[in-house]
Design a protein around this motif. Structure first.
Motif, PDB file in Angstrom:
ATOM      1  N   ILE A  18      15.751  32.027 -12.426  1.00 54.12           N
ATOM      2  CA  ILE A  18      15.200  33.180 -13.133  1.00 54.12           C
ATOM      3  C   ILE A  18      16.096  33.498 -14.321  1.00 54.12           C
ATOM      4  N   VAL A  19      15.508  33.848 -15.447  1.00 53.07           N
ATOM      5  CA  VAL A  19      16.287  34.122 -16.651  1.00 53.07           C
ATOM      6  C   VAL A  19      17.225  35.301 -16.400  1.00 53.07           C
ATOM      7  N   SER A  20      18.406  35.240 -17.005  1.00 49.81           N
ATOM      8  CA  SER A  20      19.347  36.354 -16.871  1.00 49.81           C
ATOM      9  C   SER A  20      19.747  36.933 -18.216  1.00 49.81           C
ATOM     10  N   SER A  21      19.792  36.119 -19.263  1.00 48.48           N
ATOM     11  CA  SER A  21      20.275  36.562 -20.568  1.00 48.48           C
ATOM     12  C   SER A  21      19.150  36.530 -21.594  1.00 48.48           C
ATOM     13  N   PRO A  22      19.343  37.194 -22.739  1.00 47.21           N
ATOM     14  CA  PRO A  22      18.341  37.082 -23.811  1.00 47.21           C
ATOM     15  C   PRO A  22      18.090  35.634 -24.226  1.00 47.21           C
ATOM     16  N   ALA A  23      19.151  34.813 -24.233  1.00 46.53           N
ATOM     17  CA  ALA A  23      18.971  33.406 -24.602  1.00 46.53           C
ATOM     18  C   ALA A  23      18.082  32.690 -23.597  1.00 46.53           C
ATOM     19  N   ASN A  24      18.299  32.956 -22.304  1.00 47.21           N
ATOM     20  CA  ASN A  24      17.419  32.367 -21.281  1.00 47.21           C
ATOM     21  C   ASN A  24      15.981  32.802 -21.490  1.00 47.21           C
ATOM     22  N   ALA A  25      15.783  34.107 -21.715  1.00 51.54           N
ATOM     23  CA  ALA A  25      14.433  34.643 -21.885  1.00 51.54           C
ATOM     24  C   ALA A  25      13.745  34.011 -23.095  1.00 51.54           C
ATOM     25  N   TRP A  26      14.484  33.863 -24.192  1.00 49.98           N
ATOM     26  CA  TRP A  26      13.929  33.281 -25.410  1.00 49.98           C
ATOM     27  C   TRP A  26      13.528  31.823 -25.182  1.00 49.98           C
ATOM     28  N   TRP A  27      14.371  31.066 -24.492  1.00 51.01           N
ATOM     29  CA  TRP A  27      14.074  29.660 -24.247  1.00 51.01           C
ATOM     30  C   TRP A  27      12.798  29.535 -23.420  1.00 51.01           C
ATOM     31  N   THR A  28      12.707  30.318 -22.345  1.00 54.40           N
ATOM     32  CA  THR A  28      11.533  30.246 -21.475  1.00 54.40           C
ATOM     33  C   THR A  28      10.282  30.706 -22.222  1.00 54.40           C
ATOM     34  N   PHE A  29      10.405  31.760 -23.003  1.00 56.41           N
ATOM     35  CA  PHE A  29       9.281  32.278 -23.787  1.00 56.41           C
ATOM     36  C   PHE A  29       8.762  31.230 -24.761  1.00 56.41           C
TER      37      PHE A  29
END
Length: 474
Positions: free
Chosen positions: A444-455
């Motif tokens: 599960i995404v934890s950071s803004p960078a993770n969220a951006w990559w998944t998005f």
């Protein structure tokens, strides 16, 4: 200072619960040499009572409900210690036609204990195999890992693929059979524990306590009136349990805390989020007015857009509970397929969770006492959907008419609650479809960078991150 494995499970459940006393049940694969314990715990609140956990019974390796379930996880083509929840999700597509065969592997005794017939297993002498040739002589060839799983019910448009449908239906029936036997073992242990303790309250931990279908059966079919399951019930909760054991039992400190939510991870400020978005060159909209942001997101969901929600501290444990979630409109059955195949890139039979305001839950789910249920807060029970509500949220009603619901209240997560409430106000259905903000095989995404990559690497339409809304080029 050493806290053994199952004591850490027990402490993580009891000392996070609201109870002053409770029966204790821990069930997992194996920890040290123990696989299951039963006990009783008491707590000292504000100088009254005694902090004590008495684990008075244990089952030892190789006899293990968790390892039994894992052997079937491997047989059904999933990864052990990762794919057990997929077996649970597969089981409603089958019928428990092979319970008698499963019971050749396990004997459940009247006192709640159990024993496995080790002639069918390999995990006690092999580091690579869970079962042996005698197991496959009984159940046939294992399902091929990553092979396409569908049945006539899950994919009626593929009913013409008769051989694949027949083969997959067999595996679904095996999944249903091991699920039924696991539930039977859980209920037998809980009933025996009640007879020993006469407590009306039960706390549970260990990986098997994440079997949310079984948990609901324990609540419904035993004398226990209240159940608390620590949300990181698997080994990820061990550190918490060891710390609580040391603080409350070794040091004798009185209890103060009840774990009412899971939002203990790292938070990111709006300035940190903006700086990251600027570094990517993303086009975004900043909302100074939170009401305007929430209304806009609800409007997009009603327009059949899928939202990645990133806010506050990330969740501790395996469930996404509204701070790192993917949200969608549950009213259309096809939304399940859209999110499974085009966004999560995962198996199409996998279910999604309905998130519902706690005050509305009893209207939609056949779950006595749901308003005060602790496991329902943490998505740890699967409840039948009321017959007259089956069509209200088709995308979150799993095969067989159930839902692994999450109840929410305004105090615990105000923005998440408001999204669901406003969606209900606009549509008449106060439920959103919730799944974890990640792609198949990723955390599960934890950071803004993770969220951006998944998005950017999925079909998610909008990213609500802090007070910013990020879209994609049309």
């Amino acid at each position: 200072l050493f806290c053994d494995h199952h004591m850490s499970h027990a402490a993580s459940a009891f000392f996070a619960s609201p109870f002053d006393e409770a029966a204790v049940l821990t069930i997992d694969g194996v920890g040290e040499w123990t696989t299951t314990t039963m006990g009783h715990a008491t707590g000292n609140w504000n100088g009254n009572g005694e902090n004590k956990i008495d684990l008075f019974w244990e089952q030892r390796f190789p006899h293990s409900i968790g390892l039994l379930y894992s052997a079937f996880t491997a047989f059904l083509g999933f990864e052990v210690n990762e794919g057990e929840y997929k077996v649970m999700g597969m089981s409603p597509y089958g019928e428990p036609n092979y319970v008698d065969q499963v019971k050749k592997l396990i004997t459940i005794h009247s006192d709640g204990s159990f024993s496995l017939n080790m002639d069918y297993f390999a995990y006690h002498y092999s580091a690579h195999h869970s079962f042996n040739g005698r197991f496959t002589s009984l159940f046939g060839e294992p399902r091929v890992h990553n092979s396409d799983f569908f049945t006539a019910r899950s994919a009626p448009h593929r009913a013409g693929e008769t051989e694949a449908v027949r083969r997959n239906q067999y595996y679904a029936d095996v999944a249903a059979s091991i699920q039924v036997v696991t539930e039977e073992a859980m209920i037998a242990m809980a009933n025996a524990l009640y007879e020993r303790t006469k407590s009306k309250r039960l706390v549970m931990a260990g990986g098997v306590a994440l079997n949310s279908v079984g948990n609901f059966k324990v609540l419904q079919q035993t004398p226990f009136e209240e159940i608390y399951i620590q949300p990181a019930a698997g080994d990820d909760g061990g550190a918490l349990g060891a710390a609580l054991w040391a603080y409350h039992i070794v040091l004798g400190q009185p209890r103060k805390m009840v774990m009412q939510h899971t939002y203990y991870g790292q938070d990111y400020t709006d300035d940190e989020i903006r700086a990251f978005l600027d570094s990517t060159g993303a086009a975004y909209e900043c909302f100074e007015d939170d009401d305007a942001l929430l209304d806009r997101v609800v409007e997009e969901i009603i327009n059949q857009k899928v939202i990645g929600l990133f806010q506050g501290r990330f969740e501790w444990g395996p469930r996404a509970l509204g701070n790192r979630s993917i949200l969608a409109d549950p009213r259309r059955a096809e939304m399940k397929d859209i999110v499974n195949t085009k966004i999560k890139f995962r198996e199409p039979f996998r279910p999604f969770a309905p998130v519902v305001p706690v005050e509305c839950a009893a209207e939609y789910f056949e779950f006595p006492g749901v308003e005060t249920s602790w496991p329902a807060r943490f998505m740890l029970m699967v409840s039948p959907v009321k017959p007259d509500k089956m069509d209200a949220a088709k995308a979150t009603t799993h095969e067989g008419g159930t839902g692994r619901l999450q109840t929410i209240d305004r105090d615990t997560n105000p923005r998440y609650y408001e999204l669901v409430r406003r969606f209900g106000e606009a549509t008449g259905v106060p439920i959103l479809m919730n799944t974890s903000f990640n792609l198949r095989g990723e955390p599960i995404v934890s950071s803004p960078a993770n969220a951006w990559w998944t998005f950017t690497n999925s079909g998610i339409d909008w990213l609500m991150i802090g007070r910013y809304l990020v879209g994609k080029p049309s």
